[in-house]
Design a protein around this motif. Structure first.
Motif, PDB file in Angstrom:
ATOM      1  N   GLU A  75      17.123 -26.516 -12.305  1.00 19.33           N
ATOM      2  CA  GLU A  75      16.649 -25.140 -12.305  1.00 19.33           C
ATOM      3  C   GLU A  75      17.732 -24.264 -12.917  1.00 19.33           C
ATOM      4  O   GLU A  75      18.600 -23.743 -12.197  1.00 19.33           O
ATOM      5  N   PRO A  76      17.737 -24.112 -14.235  1.00 15.71           N
ATOM      6  CA  PRO A  76      18.792 -23.336 -14.908  1.00 15.71           C
ATOM      7  C   PRO A  76      18.903 -21.914 -14.367  1.00 15.71           C
ATOM      8  O   PRO A  76      17.901 -21.254 -14.089  1.00 15.71           O
ATOM      9  N   GLY A  77      20.151 -21.470 -14.179  1.00 17.17           N
ATOM     10  CA  GLY A  77      20.405 -20.132 -13.683  1.00 17.17           C
ATOM     11  C   GLY A  77      20.346 -20.006 -12.177  1.00 17.17           C
ATOM     12  O   GLY A  77      20.500 -18.898 -11.651  1.00 17.17           O
ATOM     13  N   GLU A 130      23.877 -24.299 -15.082  1.00 15.70           N
ATOM     14  CA  GLU A 130      24.079 -23.385 -16.202  1.00 15.70           C
ATOM     15  C   GLU A 130      22.873 -23.381 -17.133  1.00 15.70           C
ATOM     16  O   GLU A 130      22.119 -24.347 -17.229  1.00 15.70           O
ATOM     17  N   GLN A 131      22.721 -22.265 -17.826  1.00 16.11           N
ATOM     18  CA  GLN A 131      21.662 -22.179 -18.824  1.00 16.11           C
ATOM     19  C   GLN A 131      22.008 -23.089 -20.006  1.00 16.11           C
ATOM     20  O   GLN A 131      23.164 -23.187 -20.396  1.00 16.11           O
ATOM     21  N   GLU A 133      22.695 -24.505 -23.665  1.00 12.04           N
ATOM     22  CA  GLU A 133      23.239 -23.885 -24.872  1.00 12.04           C
ATOM     23  C   GLU A 133      22.954 -24.769 -26.080  1.00 12.04           C
ATOM     24  O   GLU A 133      23.058 -25.997 -26.013  1.00 12.04           O
ATOM     25  N   GLN A 141      23.720 -32.184 -19.478  1.00  9.29           N
ATOM     26  CA  GLN A 141      24.558 -31.449 -18.534  1.00  9.29           C
ATOM     27  C   GLN A 141      25.112 -32.321 -17.422  1.00  9.29           C
ATOM     28  O   GLN A 141      26.021 -31.925 -16.711  1.00  9.29           O
TER      29      GLN A 141
END
Length: 249
Positions: A75-77, A130-131, A133, A141
């Protein structure tokens, strides 16, 4: 002297492990001899501990579940959670401590502690996702964070402090290095279901530890403060003392 892998510990290797000692400018032959004896005893102890660690590596004291990976919902963010159970499989008390390569985005609860023989505990691991990139994939990740669990045999009654592991480095065992694996939070999977069950157990254990034990006599809160009737008695006693002091004046 054979060692693991069929290799032999040569005299050259042993000599390289032996620290060079010097008695300095001794004022007497007695002081020189005494310094030499102390140096020899210290050197022998150093060499024997090194050889012993090579020939008899310390065995693992804990069983980890999971043993290799920590599964997190992707769950990014957001801050997400995972869990790992630690089981003391020895007959001794064992201290444990978590370490991570990403202390800014990860932390553990509890970060360390002591387990009695046969005792188990579920630790909760928190991680900020983290979101992505540059079109980074979910699987990429997982390489950014790792968790290491180390252990140390301790005596019963010893209080846990992180410095225990610095004081006895030669007795510390790496129980495992857990790598991060992200799973789809919107898709049911055996790994995600297991994490949810362990997290529910971890939350239940935490709530149970917060409750005071049901025993006869004055009750004691989890923080160690005496409450109820003993507190009331003390407050009444202090009130009487104040009244008597005012009357005497």
């Amino acid at each position: 002297m054979p060692i693991a892998g069929g290799e032999k510990l040569s005299d050259t290797k042993i000599f390289s492990l032996w620290p060079i000692c010097s008695s300095g400018n001794a004022s007497s032959s007695f002081n020189s001899t005494q310094n030499l004896r102390q140096c020899h005893a210290s050197s022998s102890k150093t060499v024997s501990s090194v050889v012993r660690s090579l020939l008899f590596p310390l065995r693992r004291r804990l069983r980890l579940d999971p043993s290799s990976y920590l599964y997190f919902p992707y769950e990014p963010g957001k801050q997400v959670r995972s869990a790992v159970r630690l089981i003391n499989k020895t007959k001794s008390h064992v201290a444990f401590k978590f370490q991570t390569t990403a202390p800014k985005s990860c932390y553990m609860r509890p970060p360390g502690g002591i387990l009695a023989p046969g005792e188990s505990l579920i630790a909760t691991v928190f991680k900020f996702v983290e979101q992505p990139e540059n079109n980074e994939k979910m699987s990429d990740q997982k390489k950014k964070a790792k968790f290491k669990i180390i252990s140390l045999k301790v005596k019963e009654g010893v209080d846990y402090v992180p410095e225990l592991f610095d004081e006895q480095k030669d007795q510390v065992v790496v129980e495992g290095v857990l790598r991060v694996i992200f799973v789809d939070a919107e898709r049911r999977s055996p790994a995600l279901e297991k994490v949810e069950r362990q997290l529910a157990e971890a939350d239940a254990e935490l709530e149970a530890r917060k409750k005071p034990p049901a025993e006869a006599g004055p009750r004691v809160a989890a923080e160690g403060f005496v409450i109820d009737e003993w507190k009331e008695r003390r407050e009444k006693y202090l009130a009487r003392q104040q009244v008597q002091a005012v009357d005497s004046v």
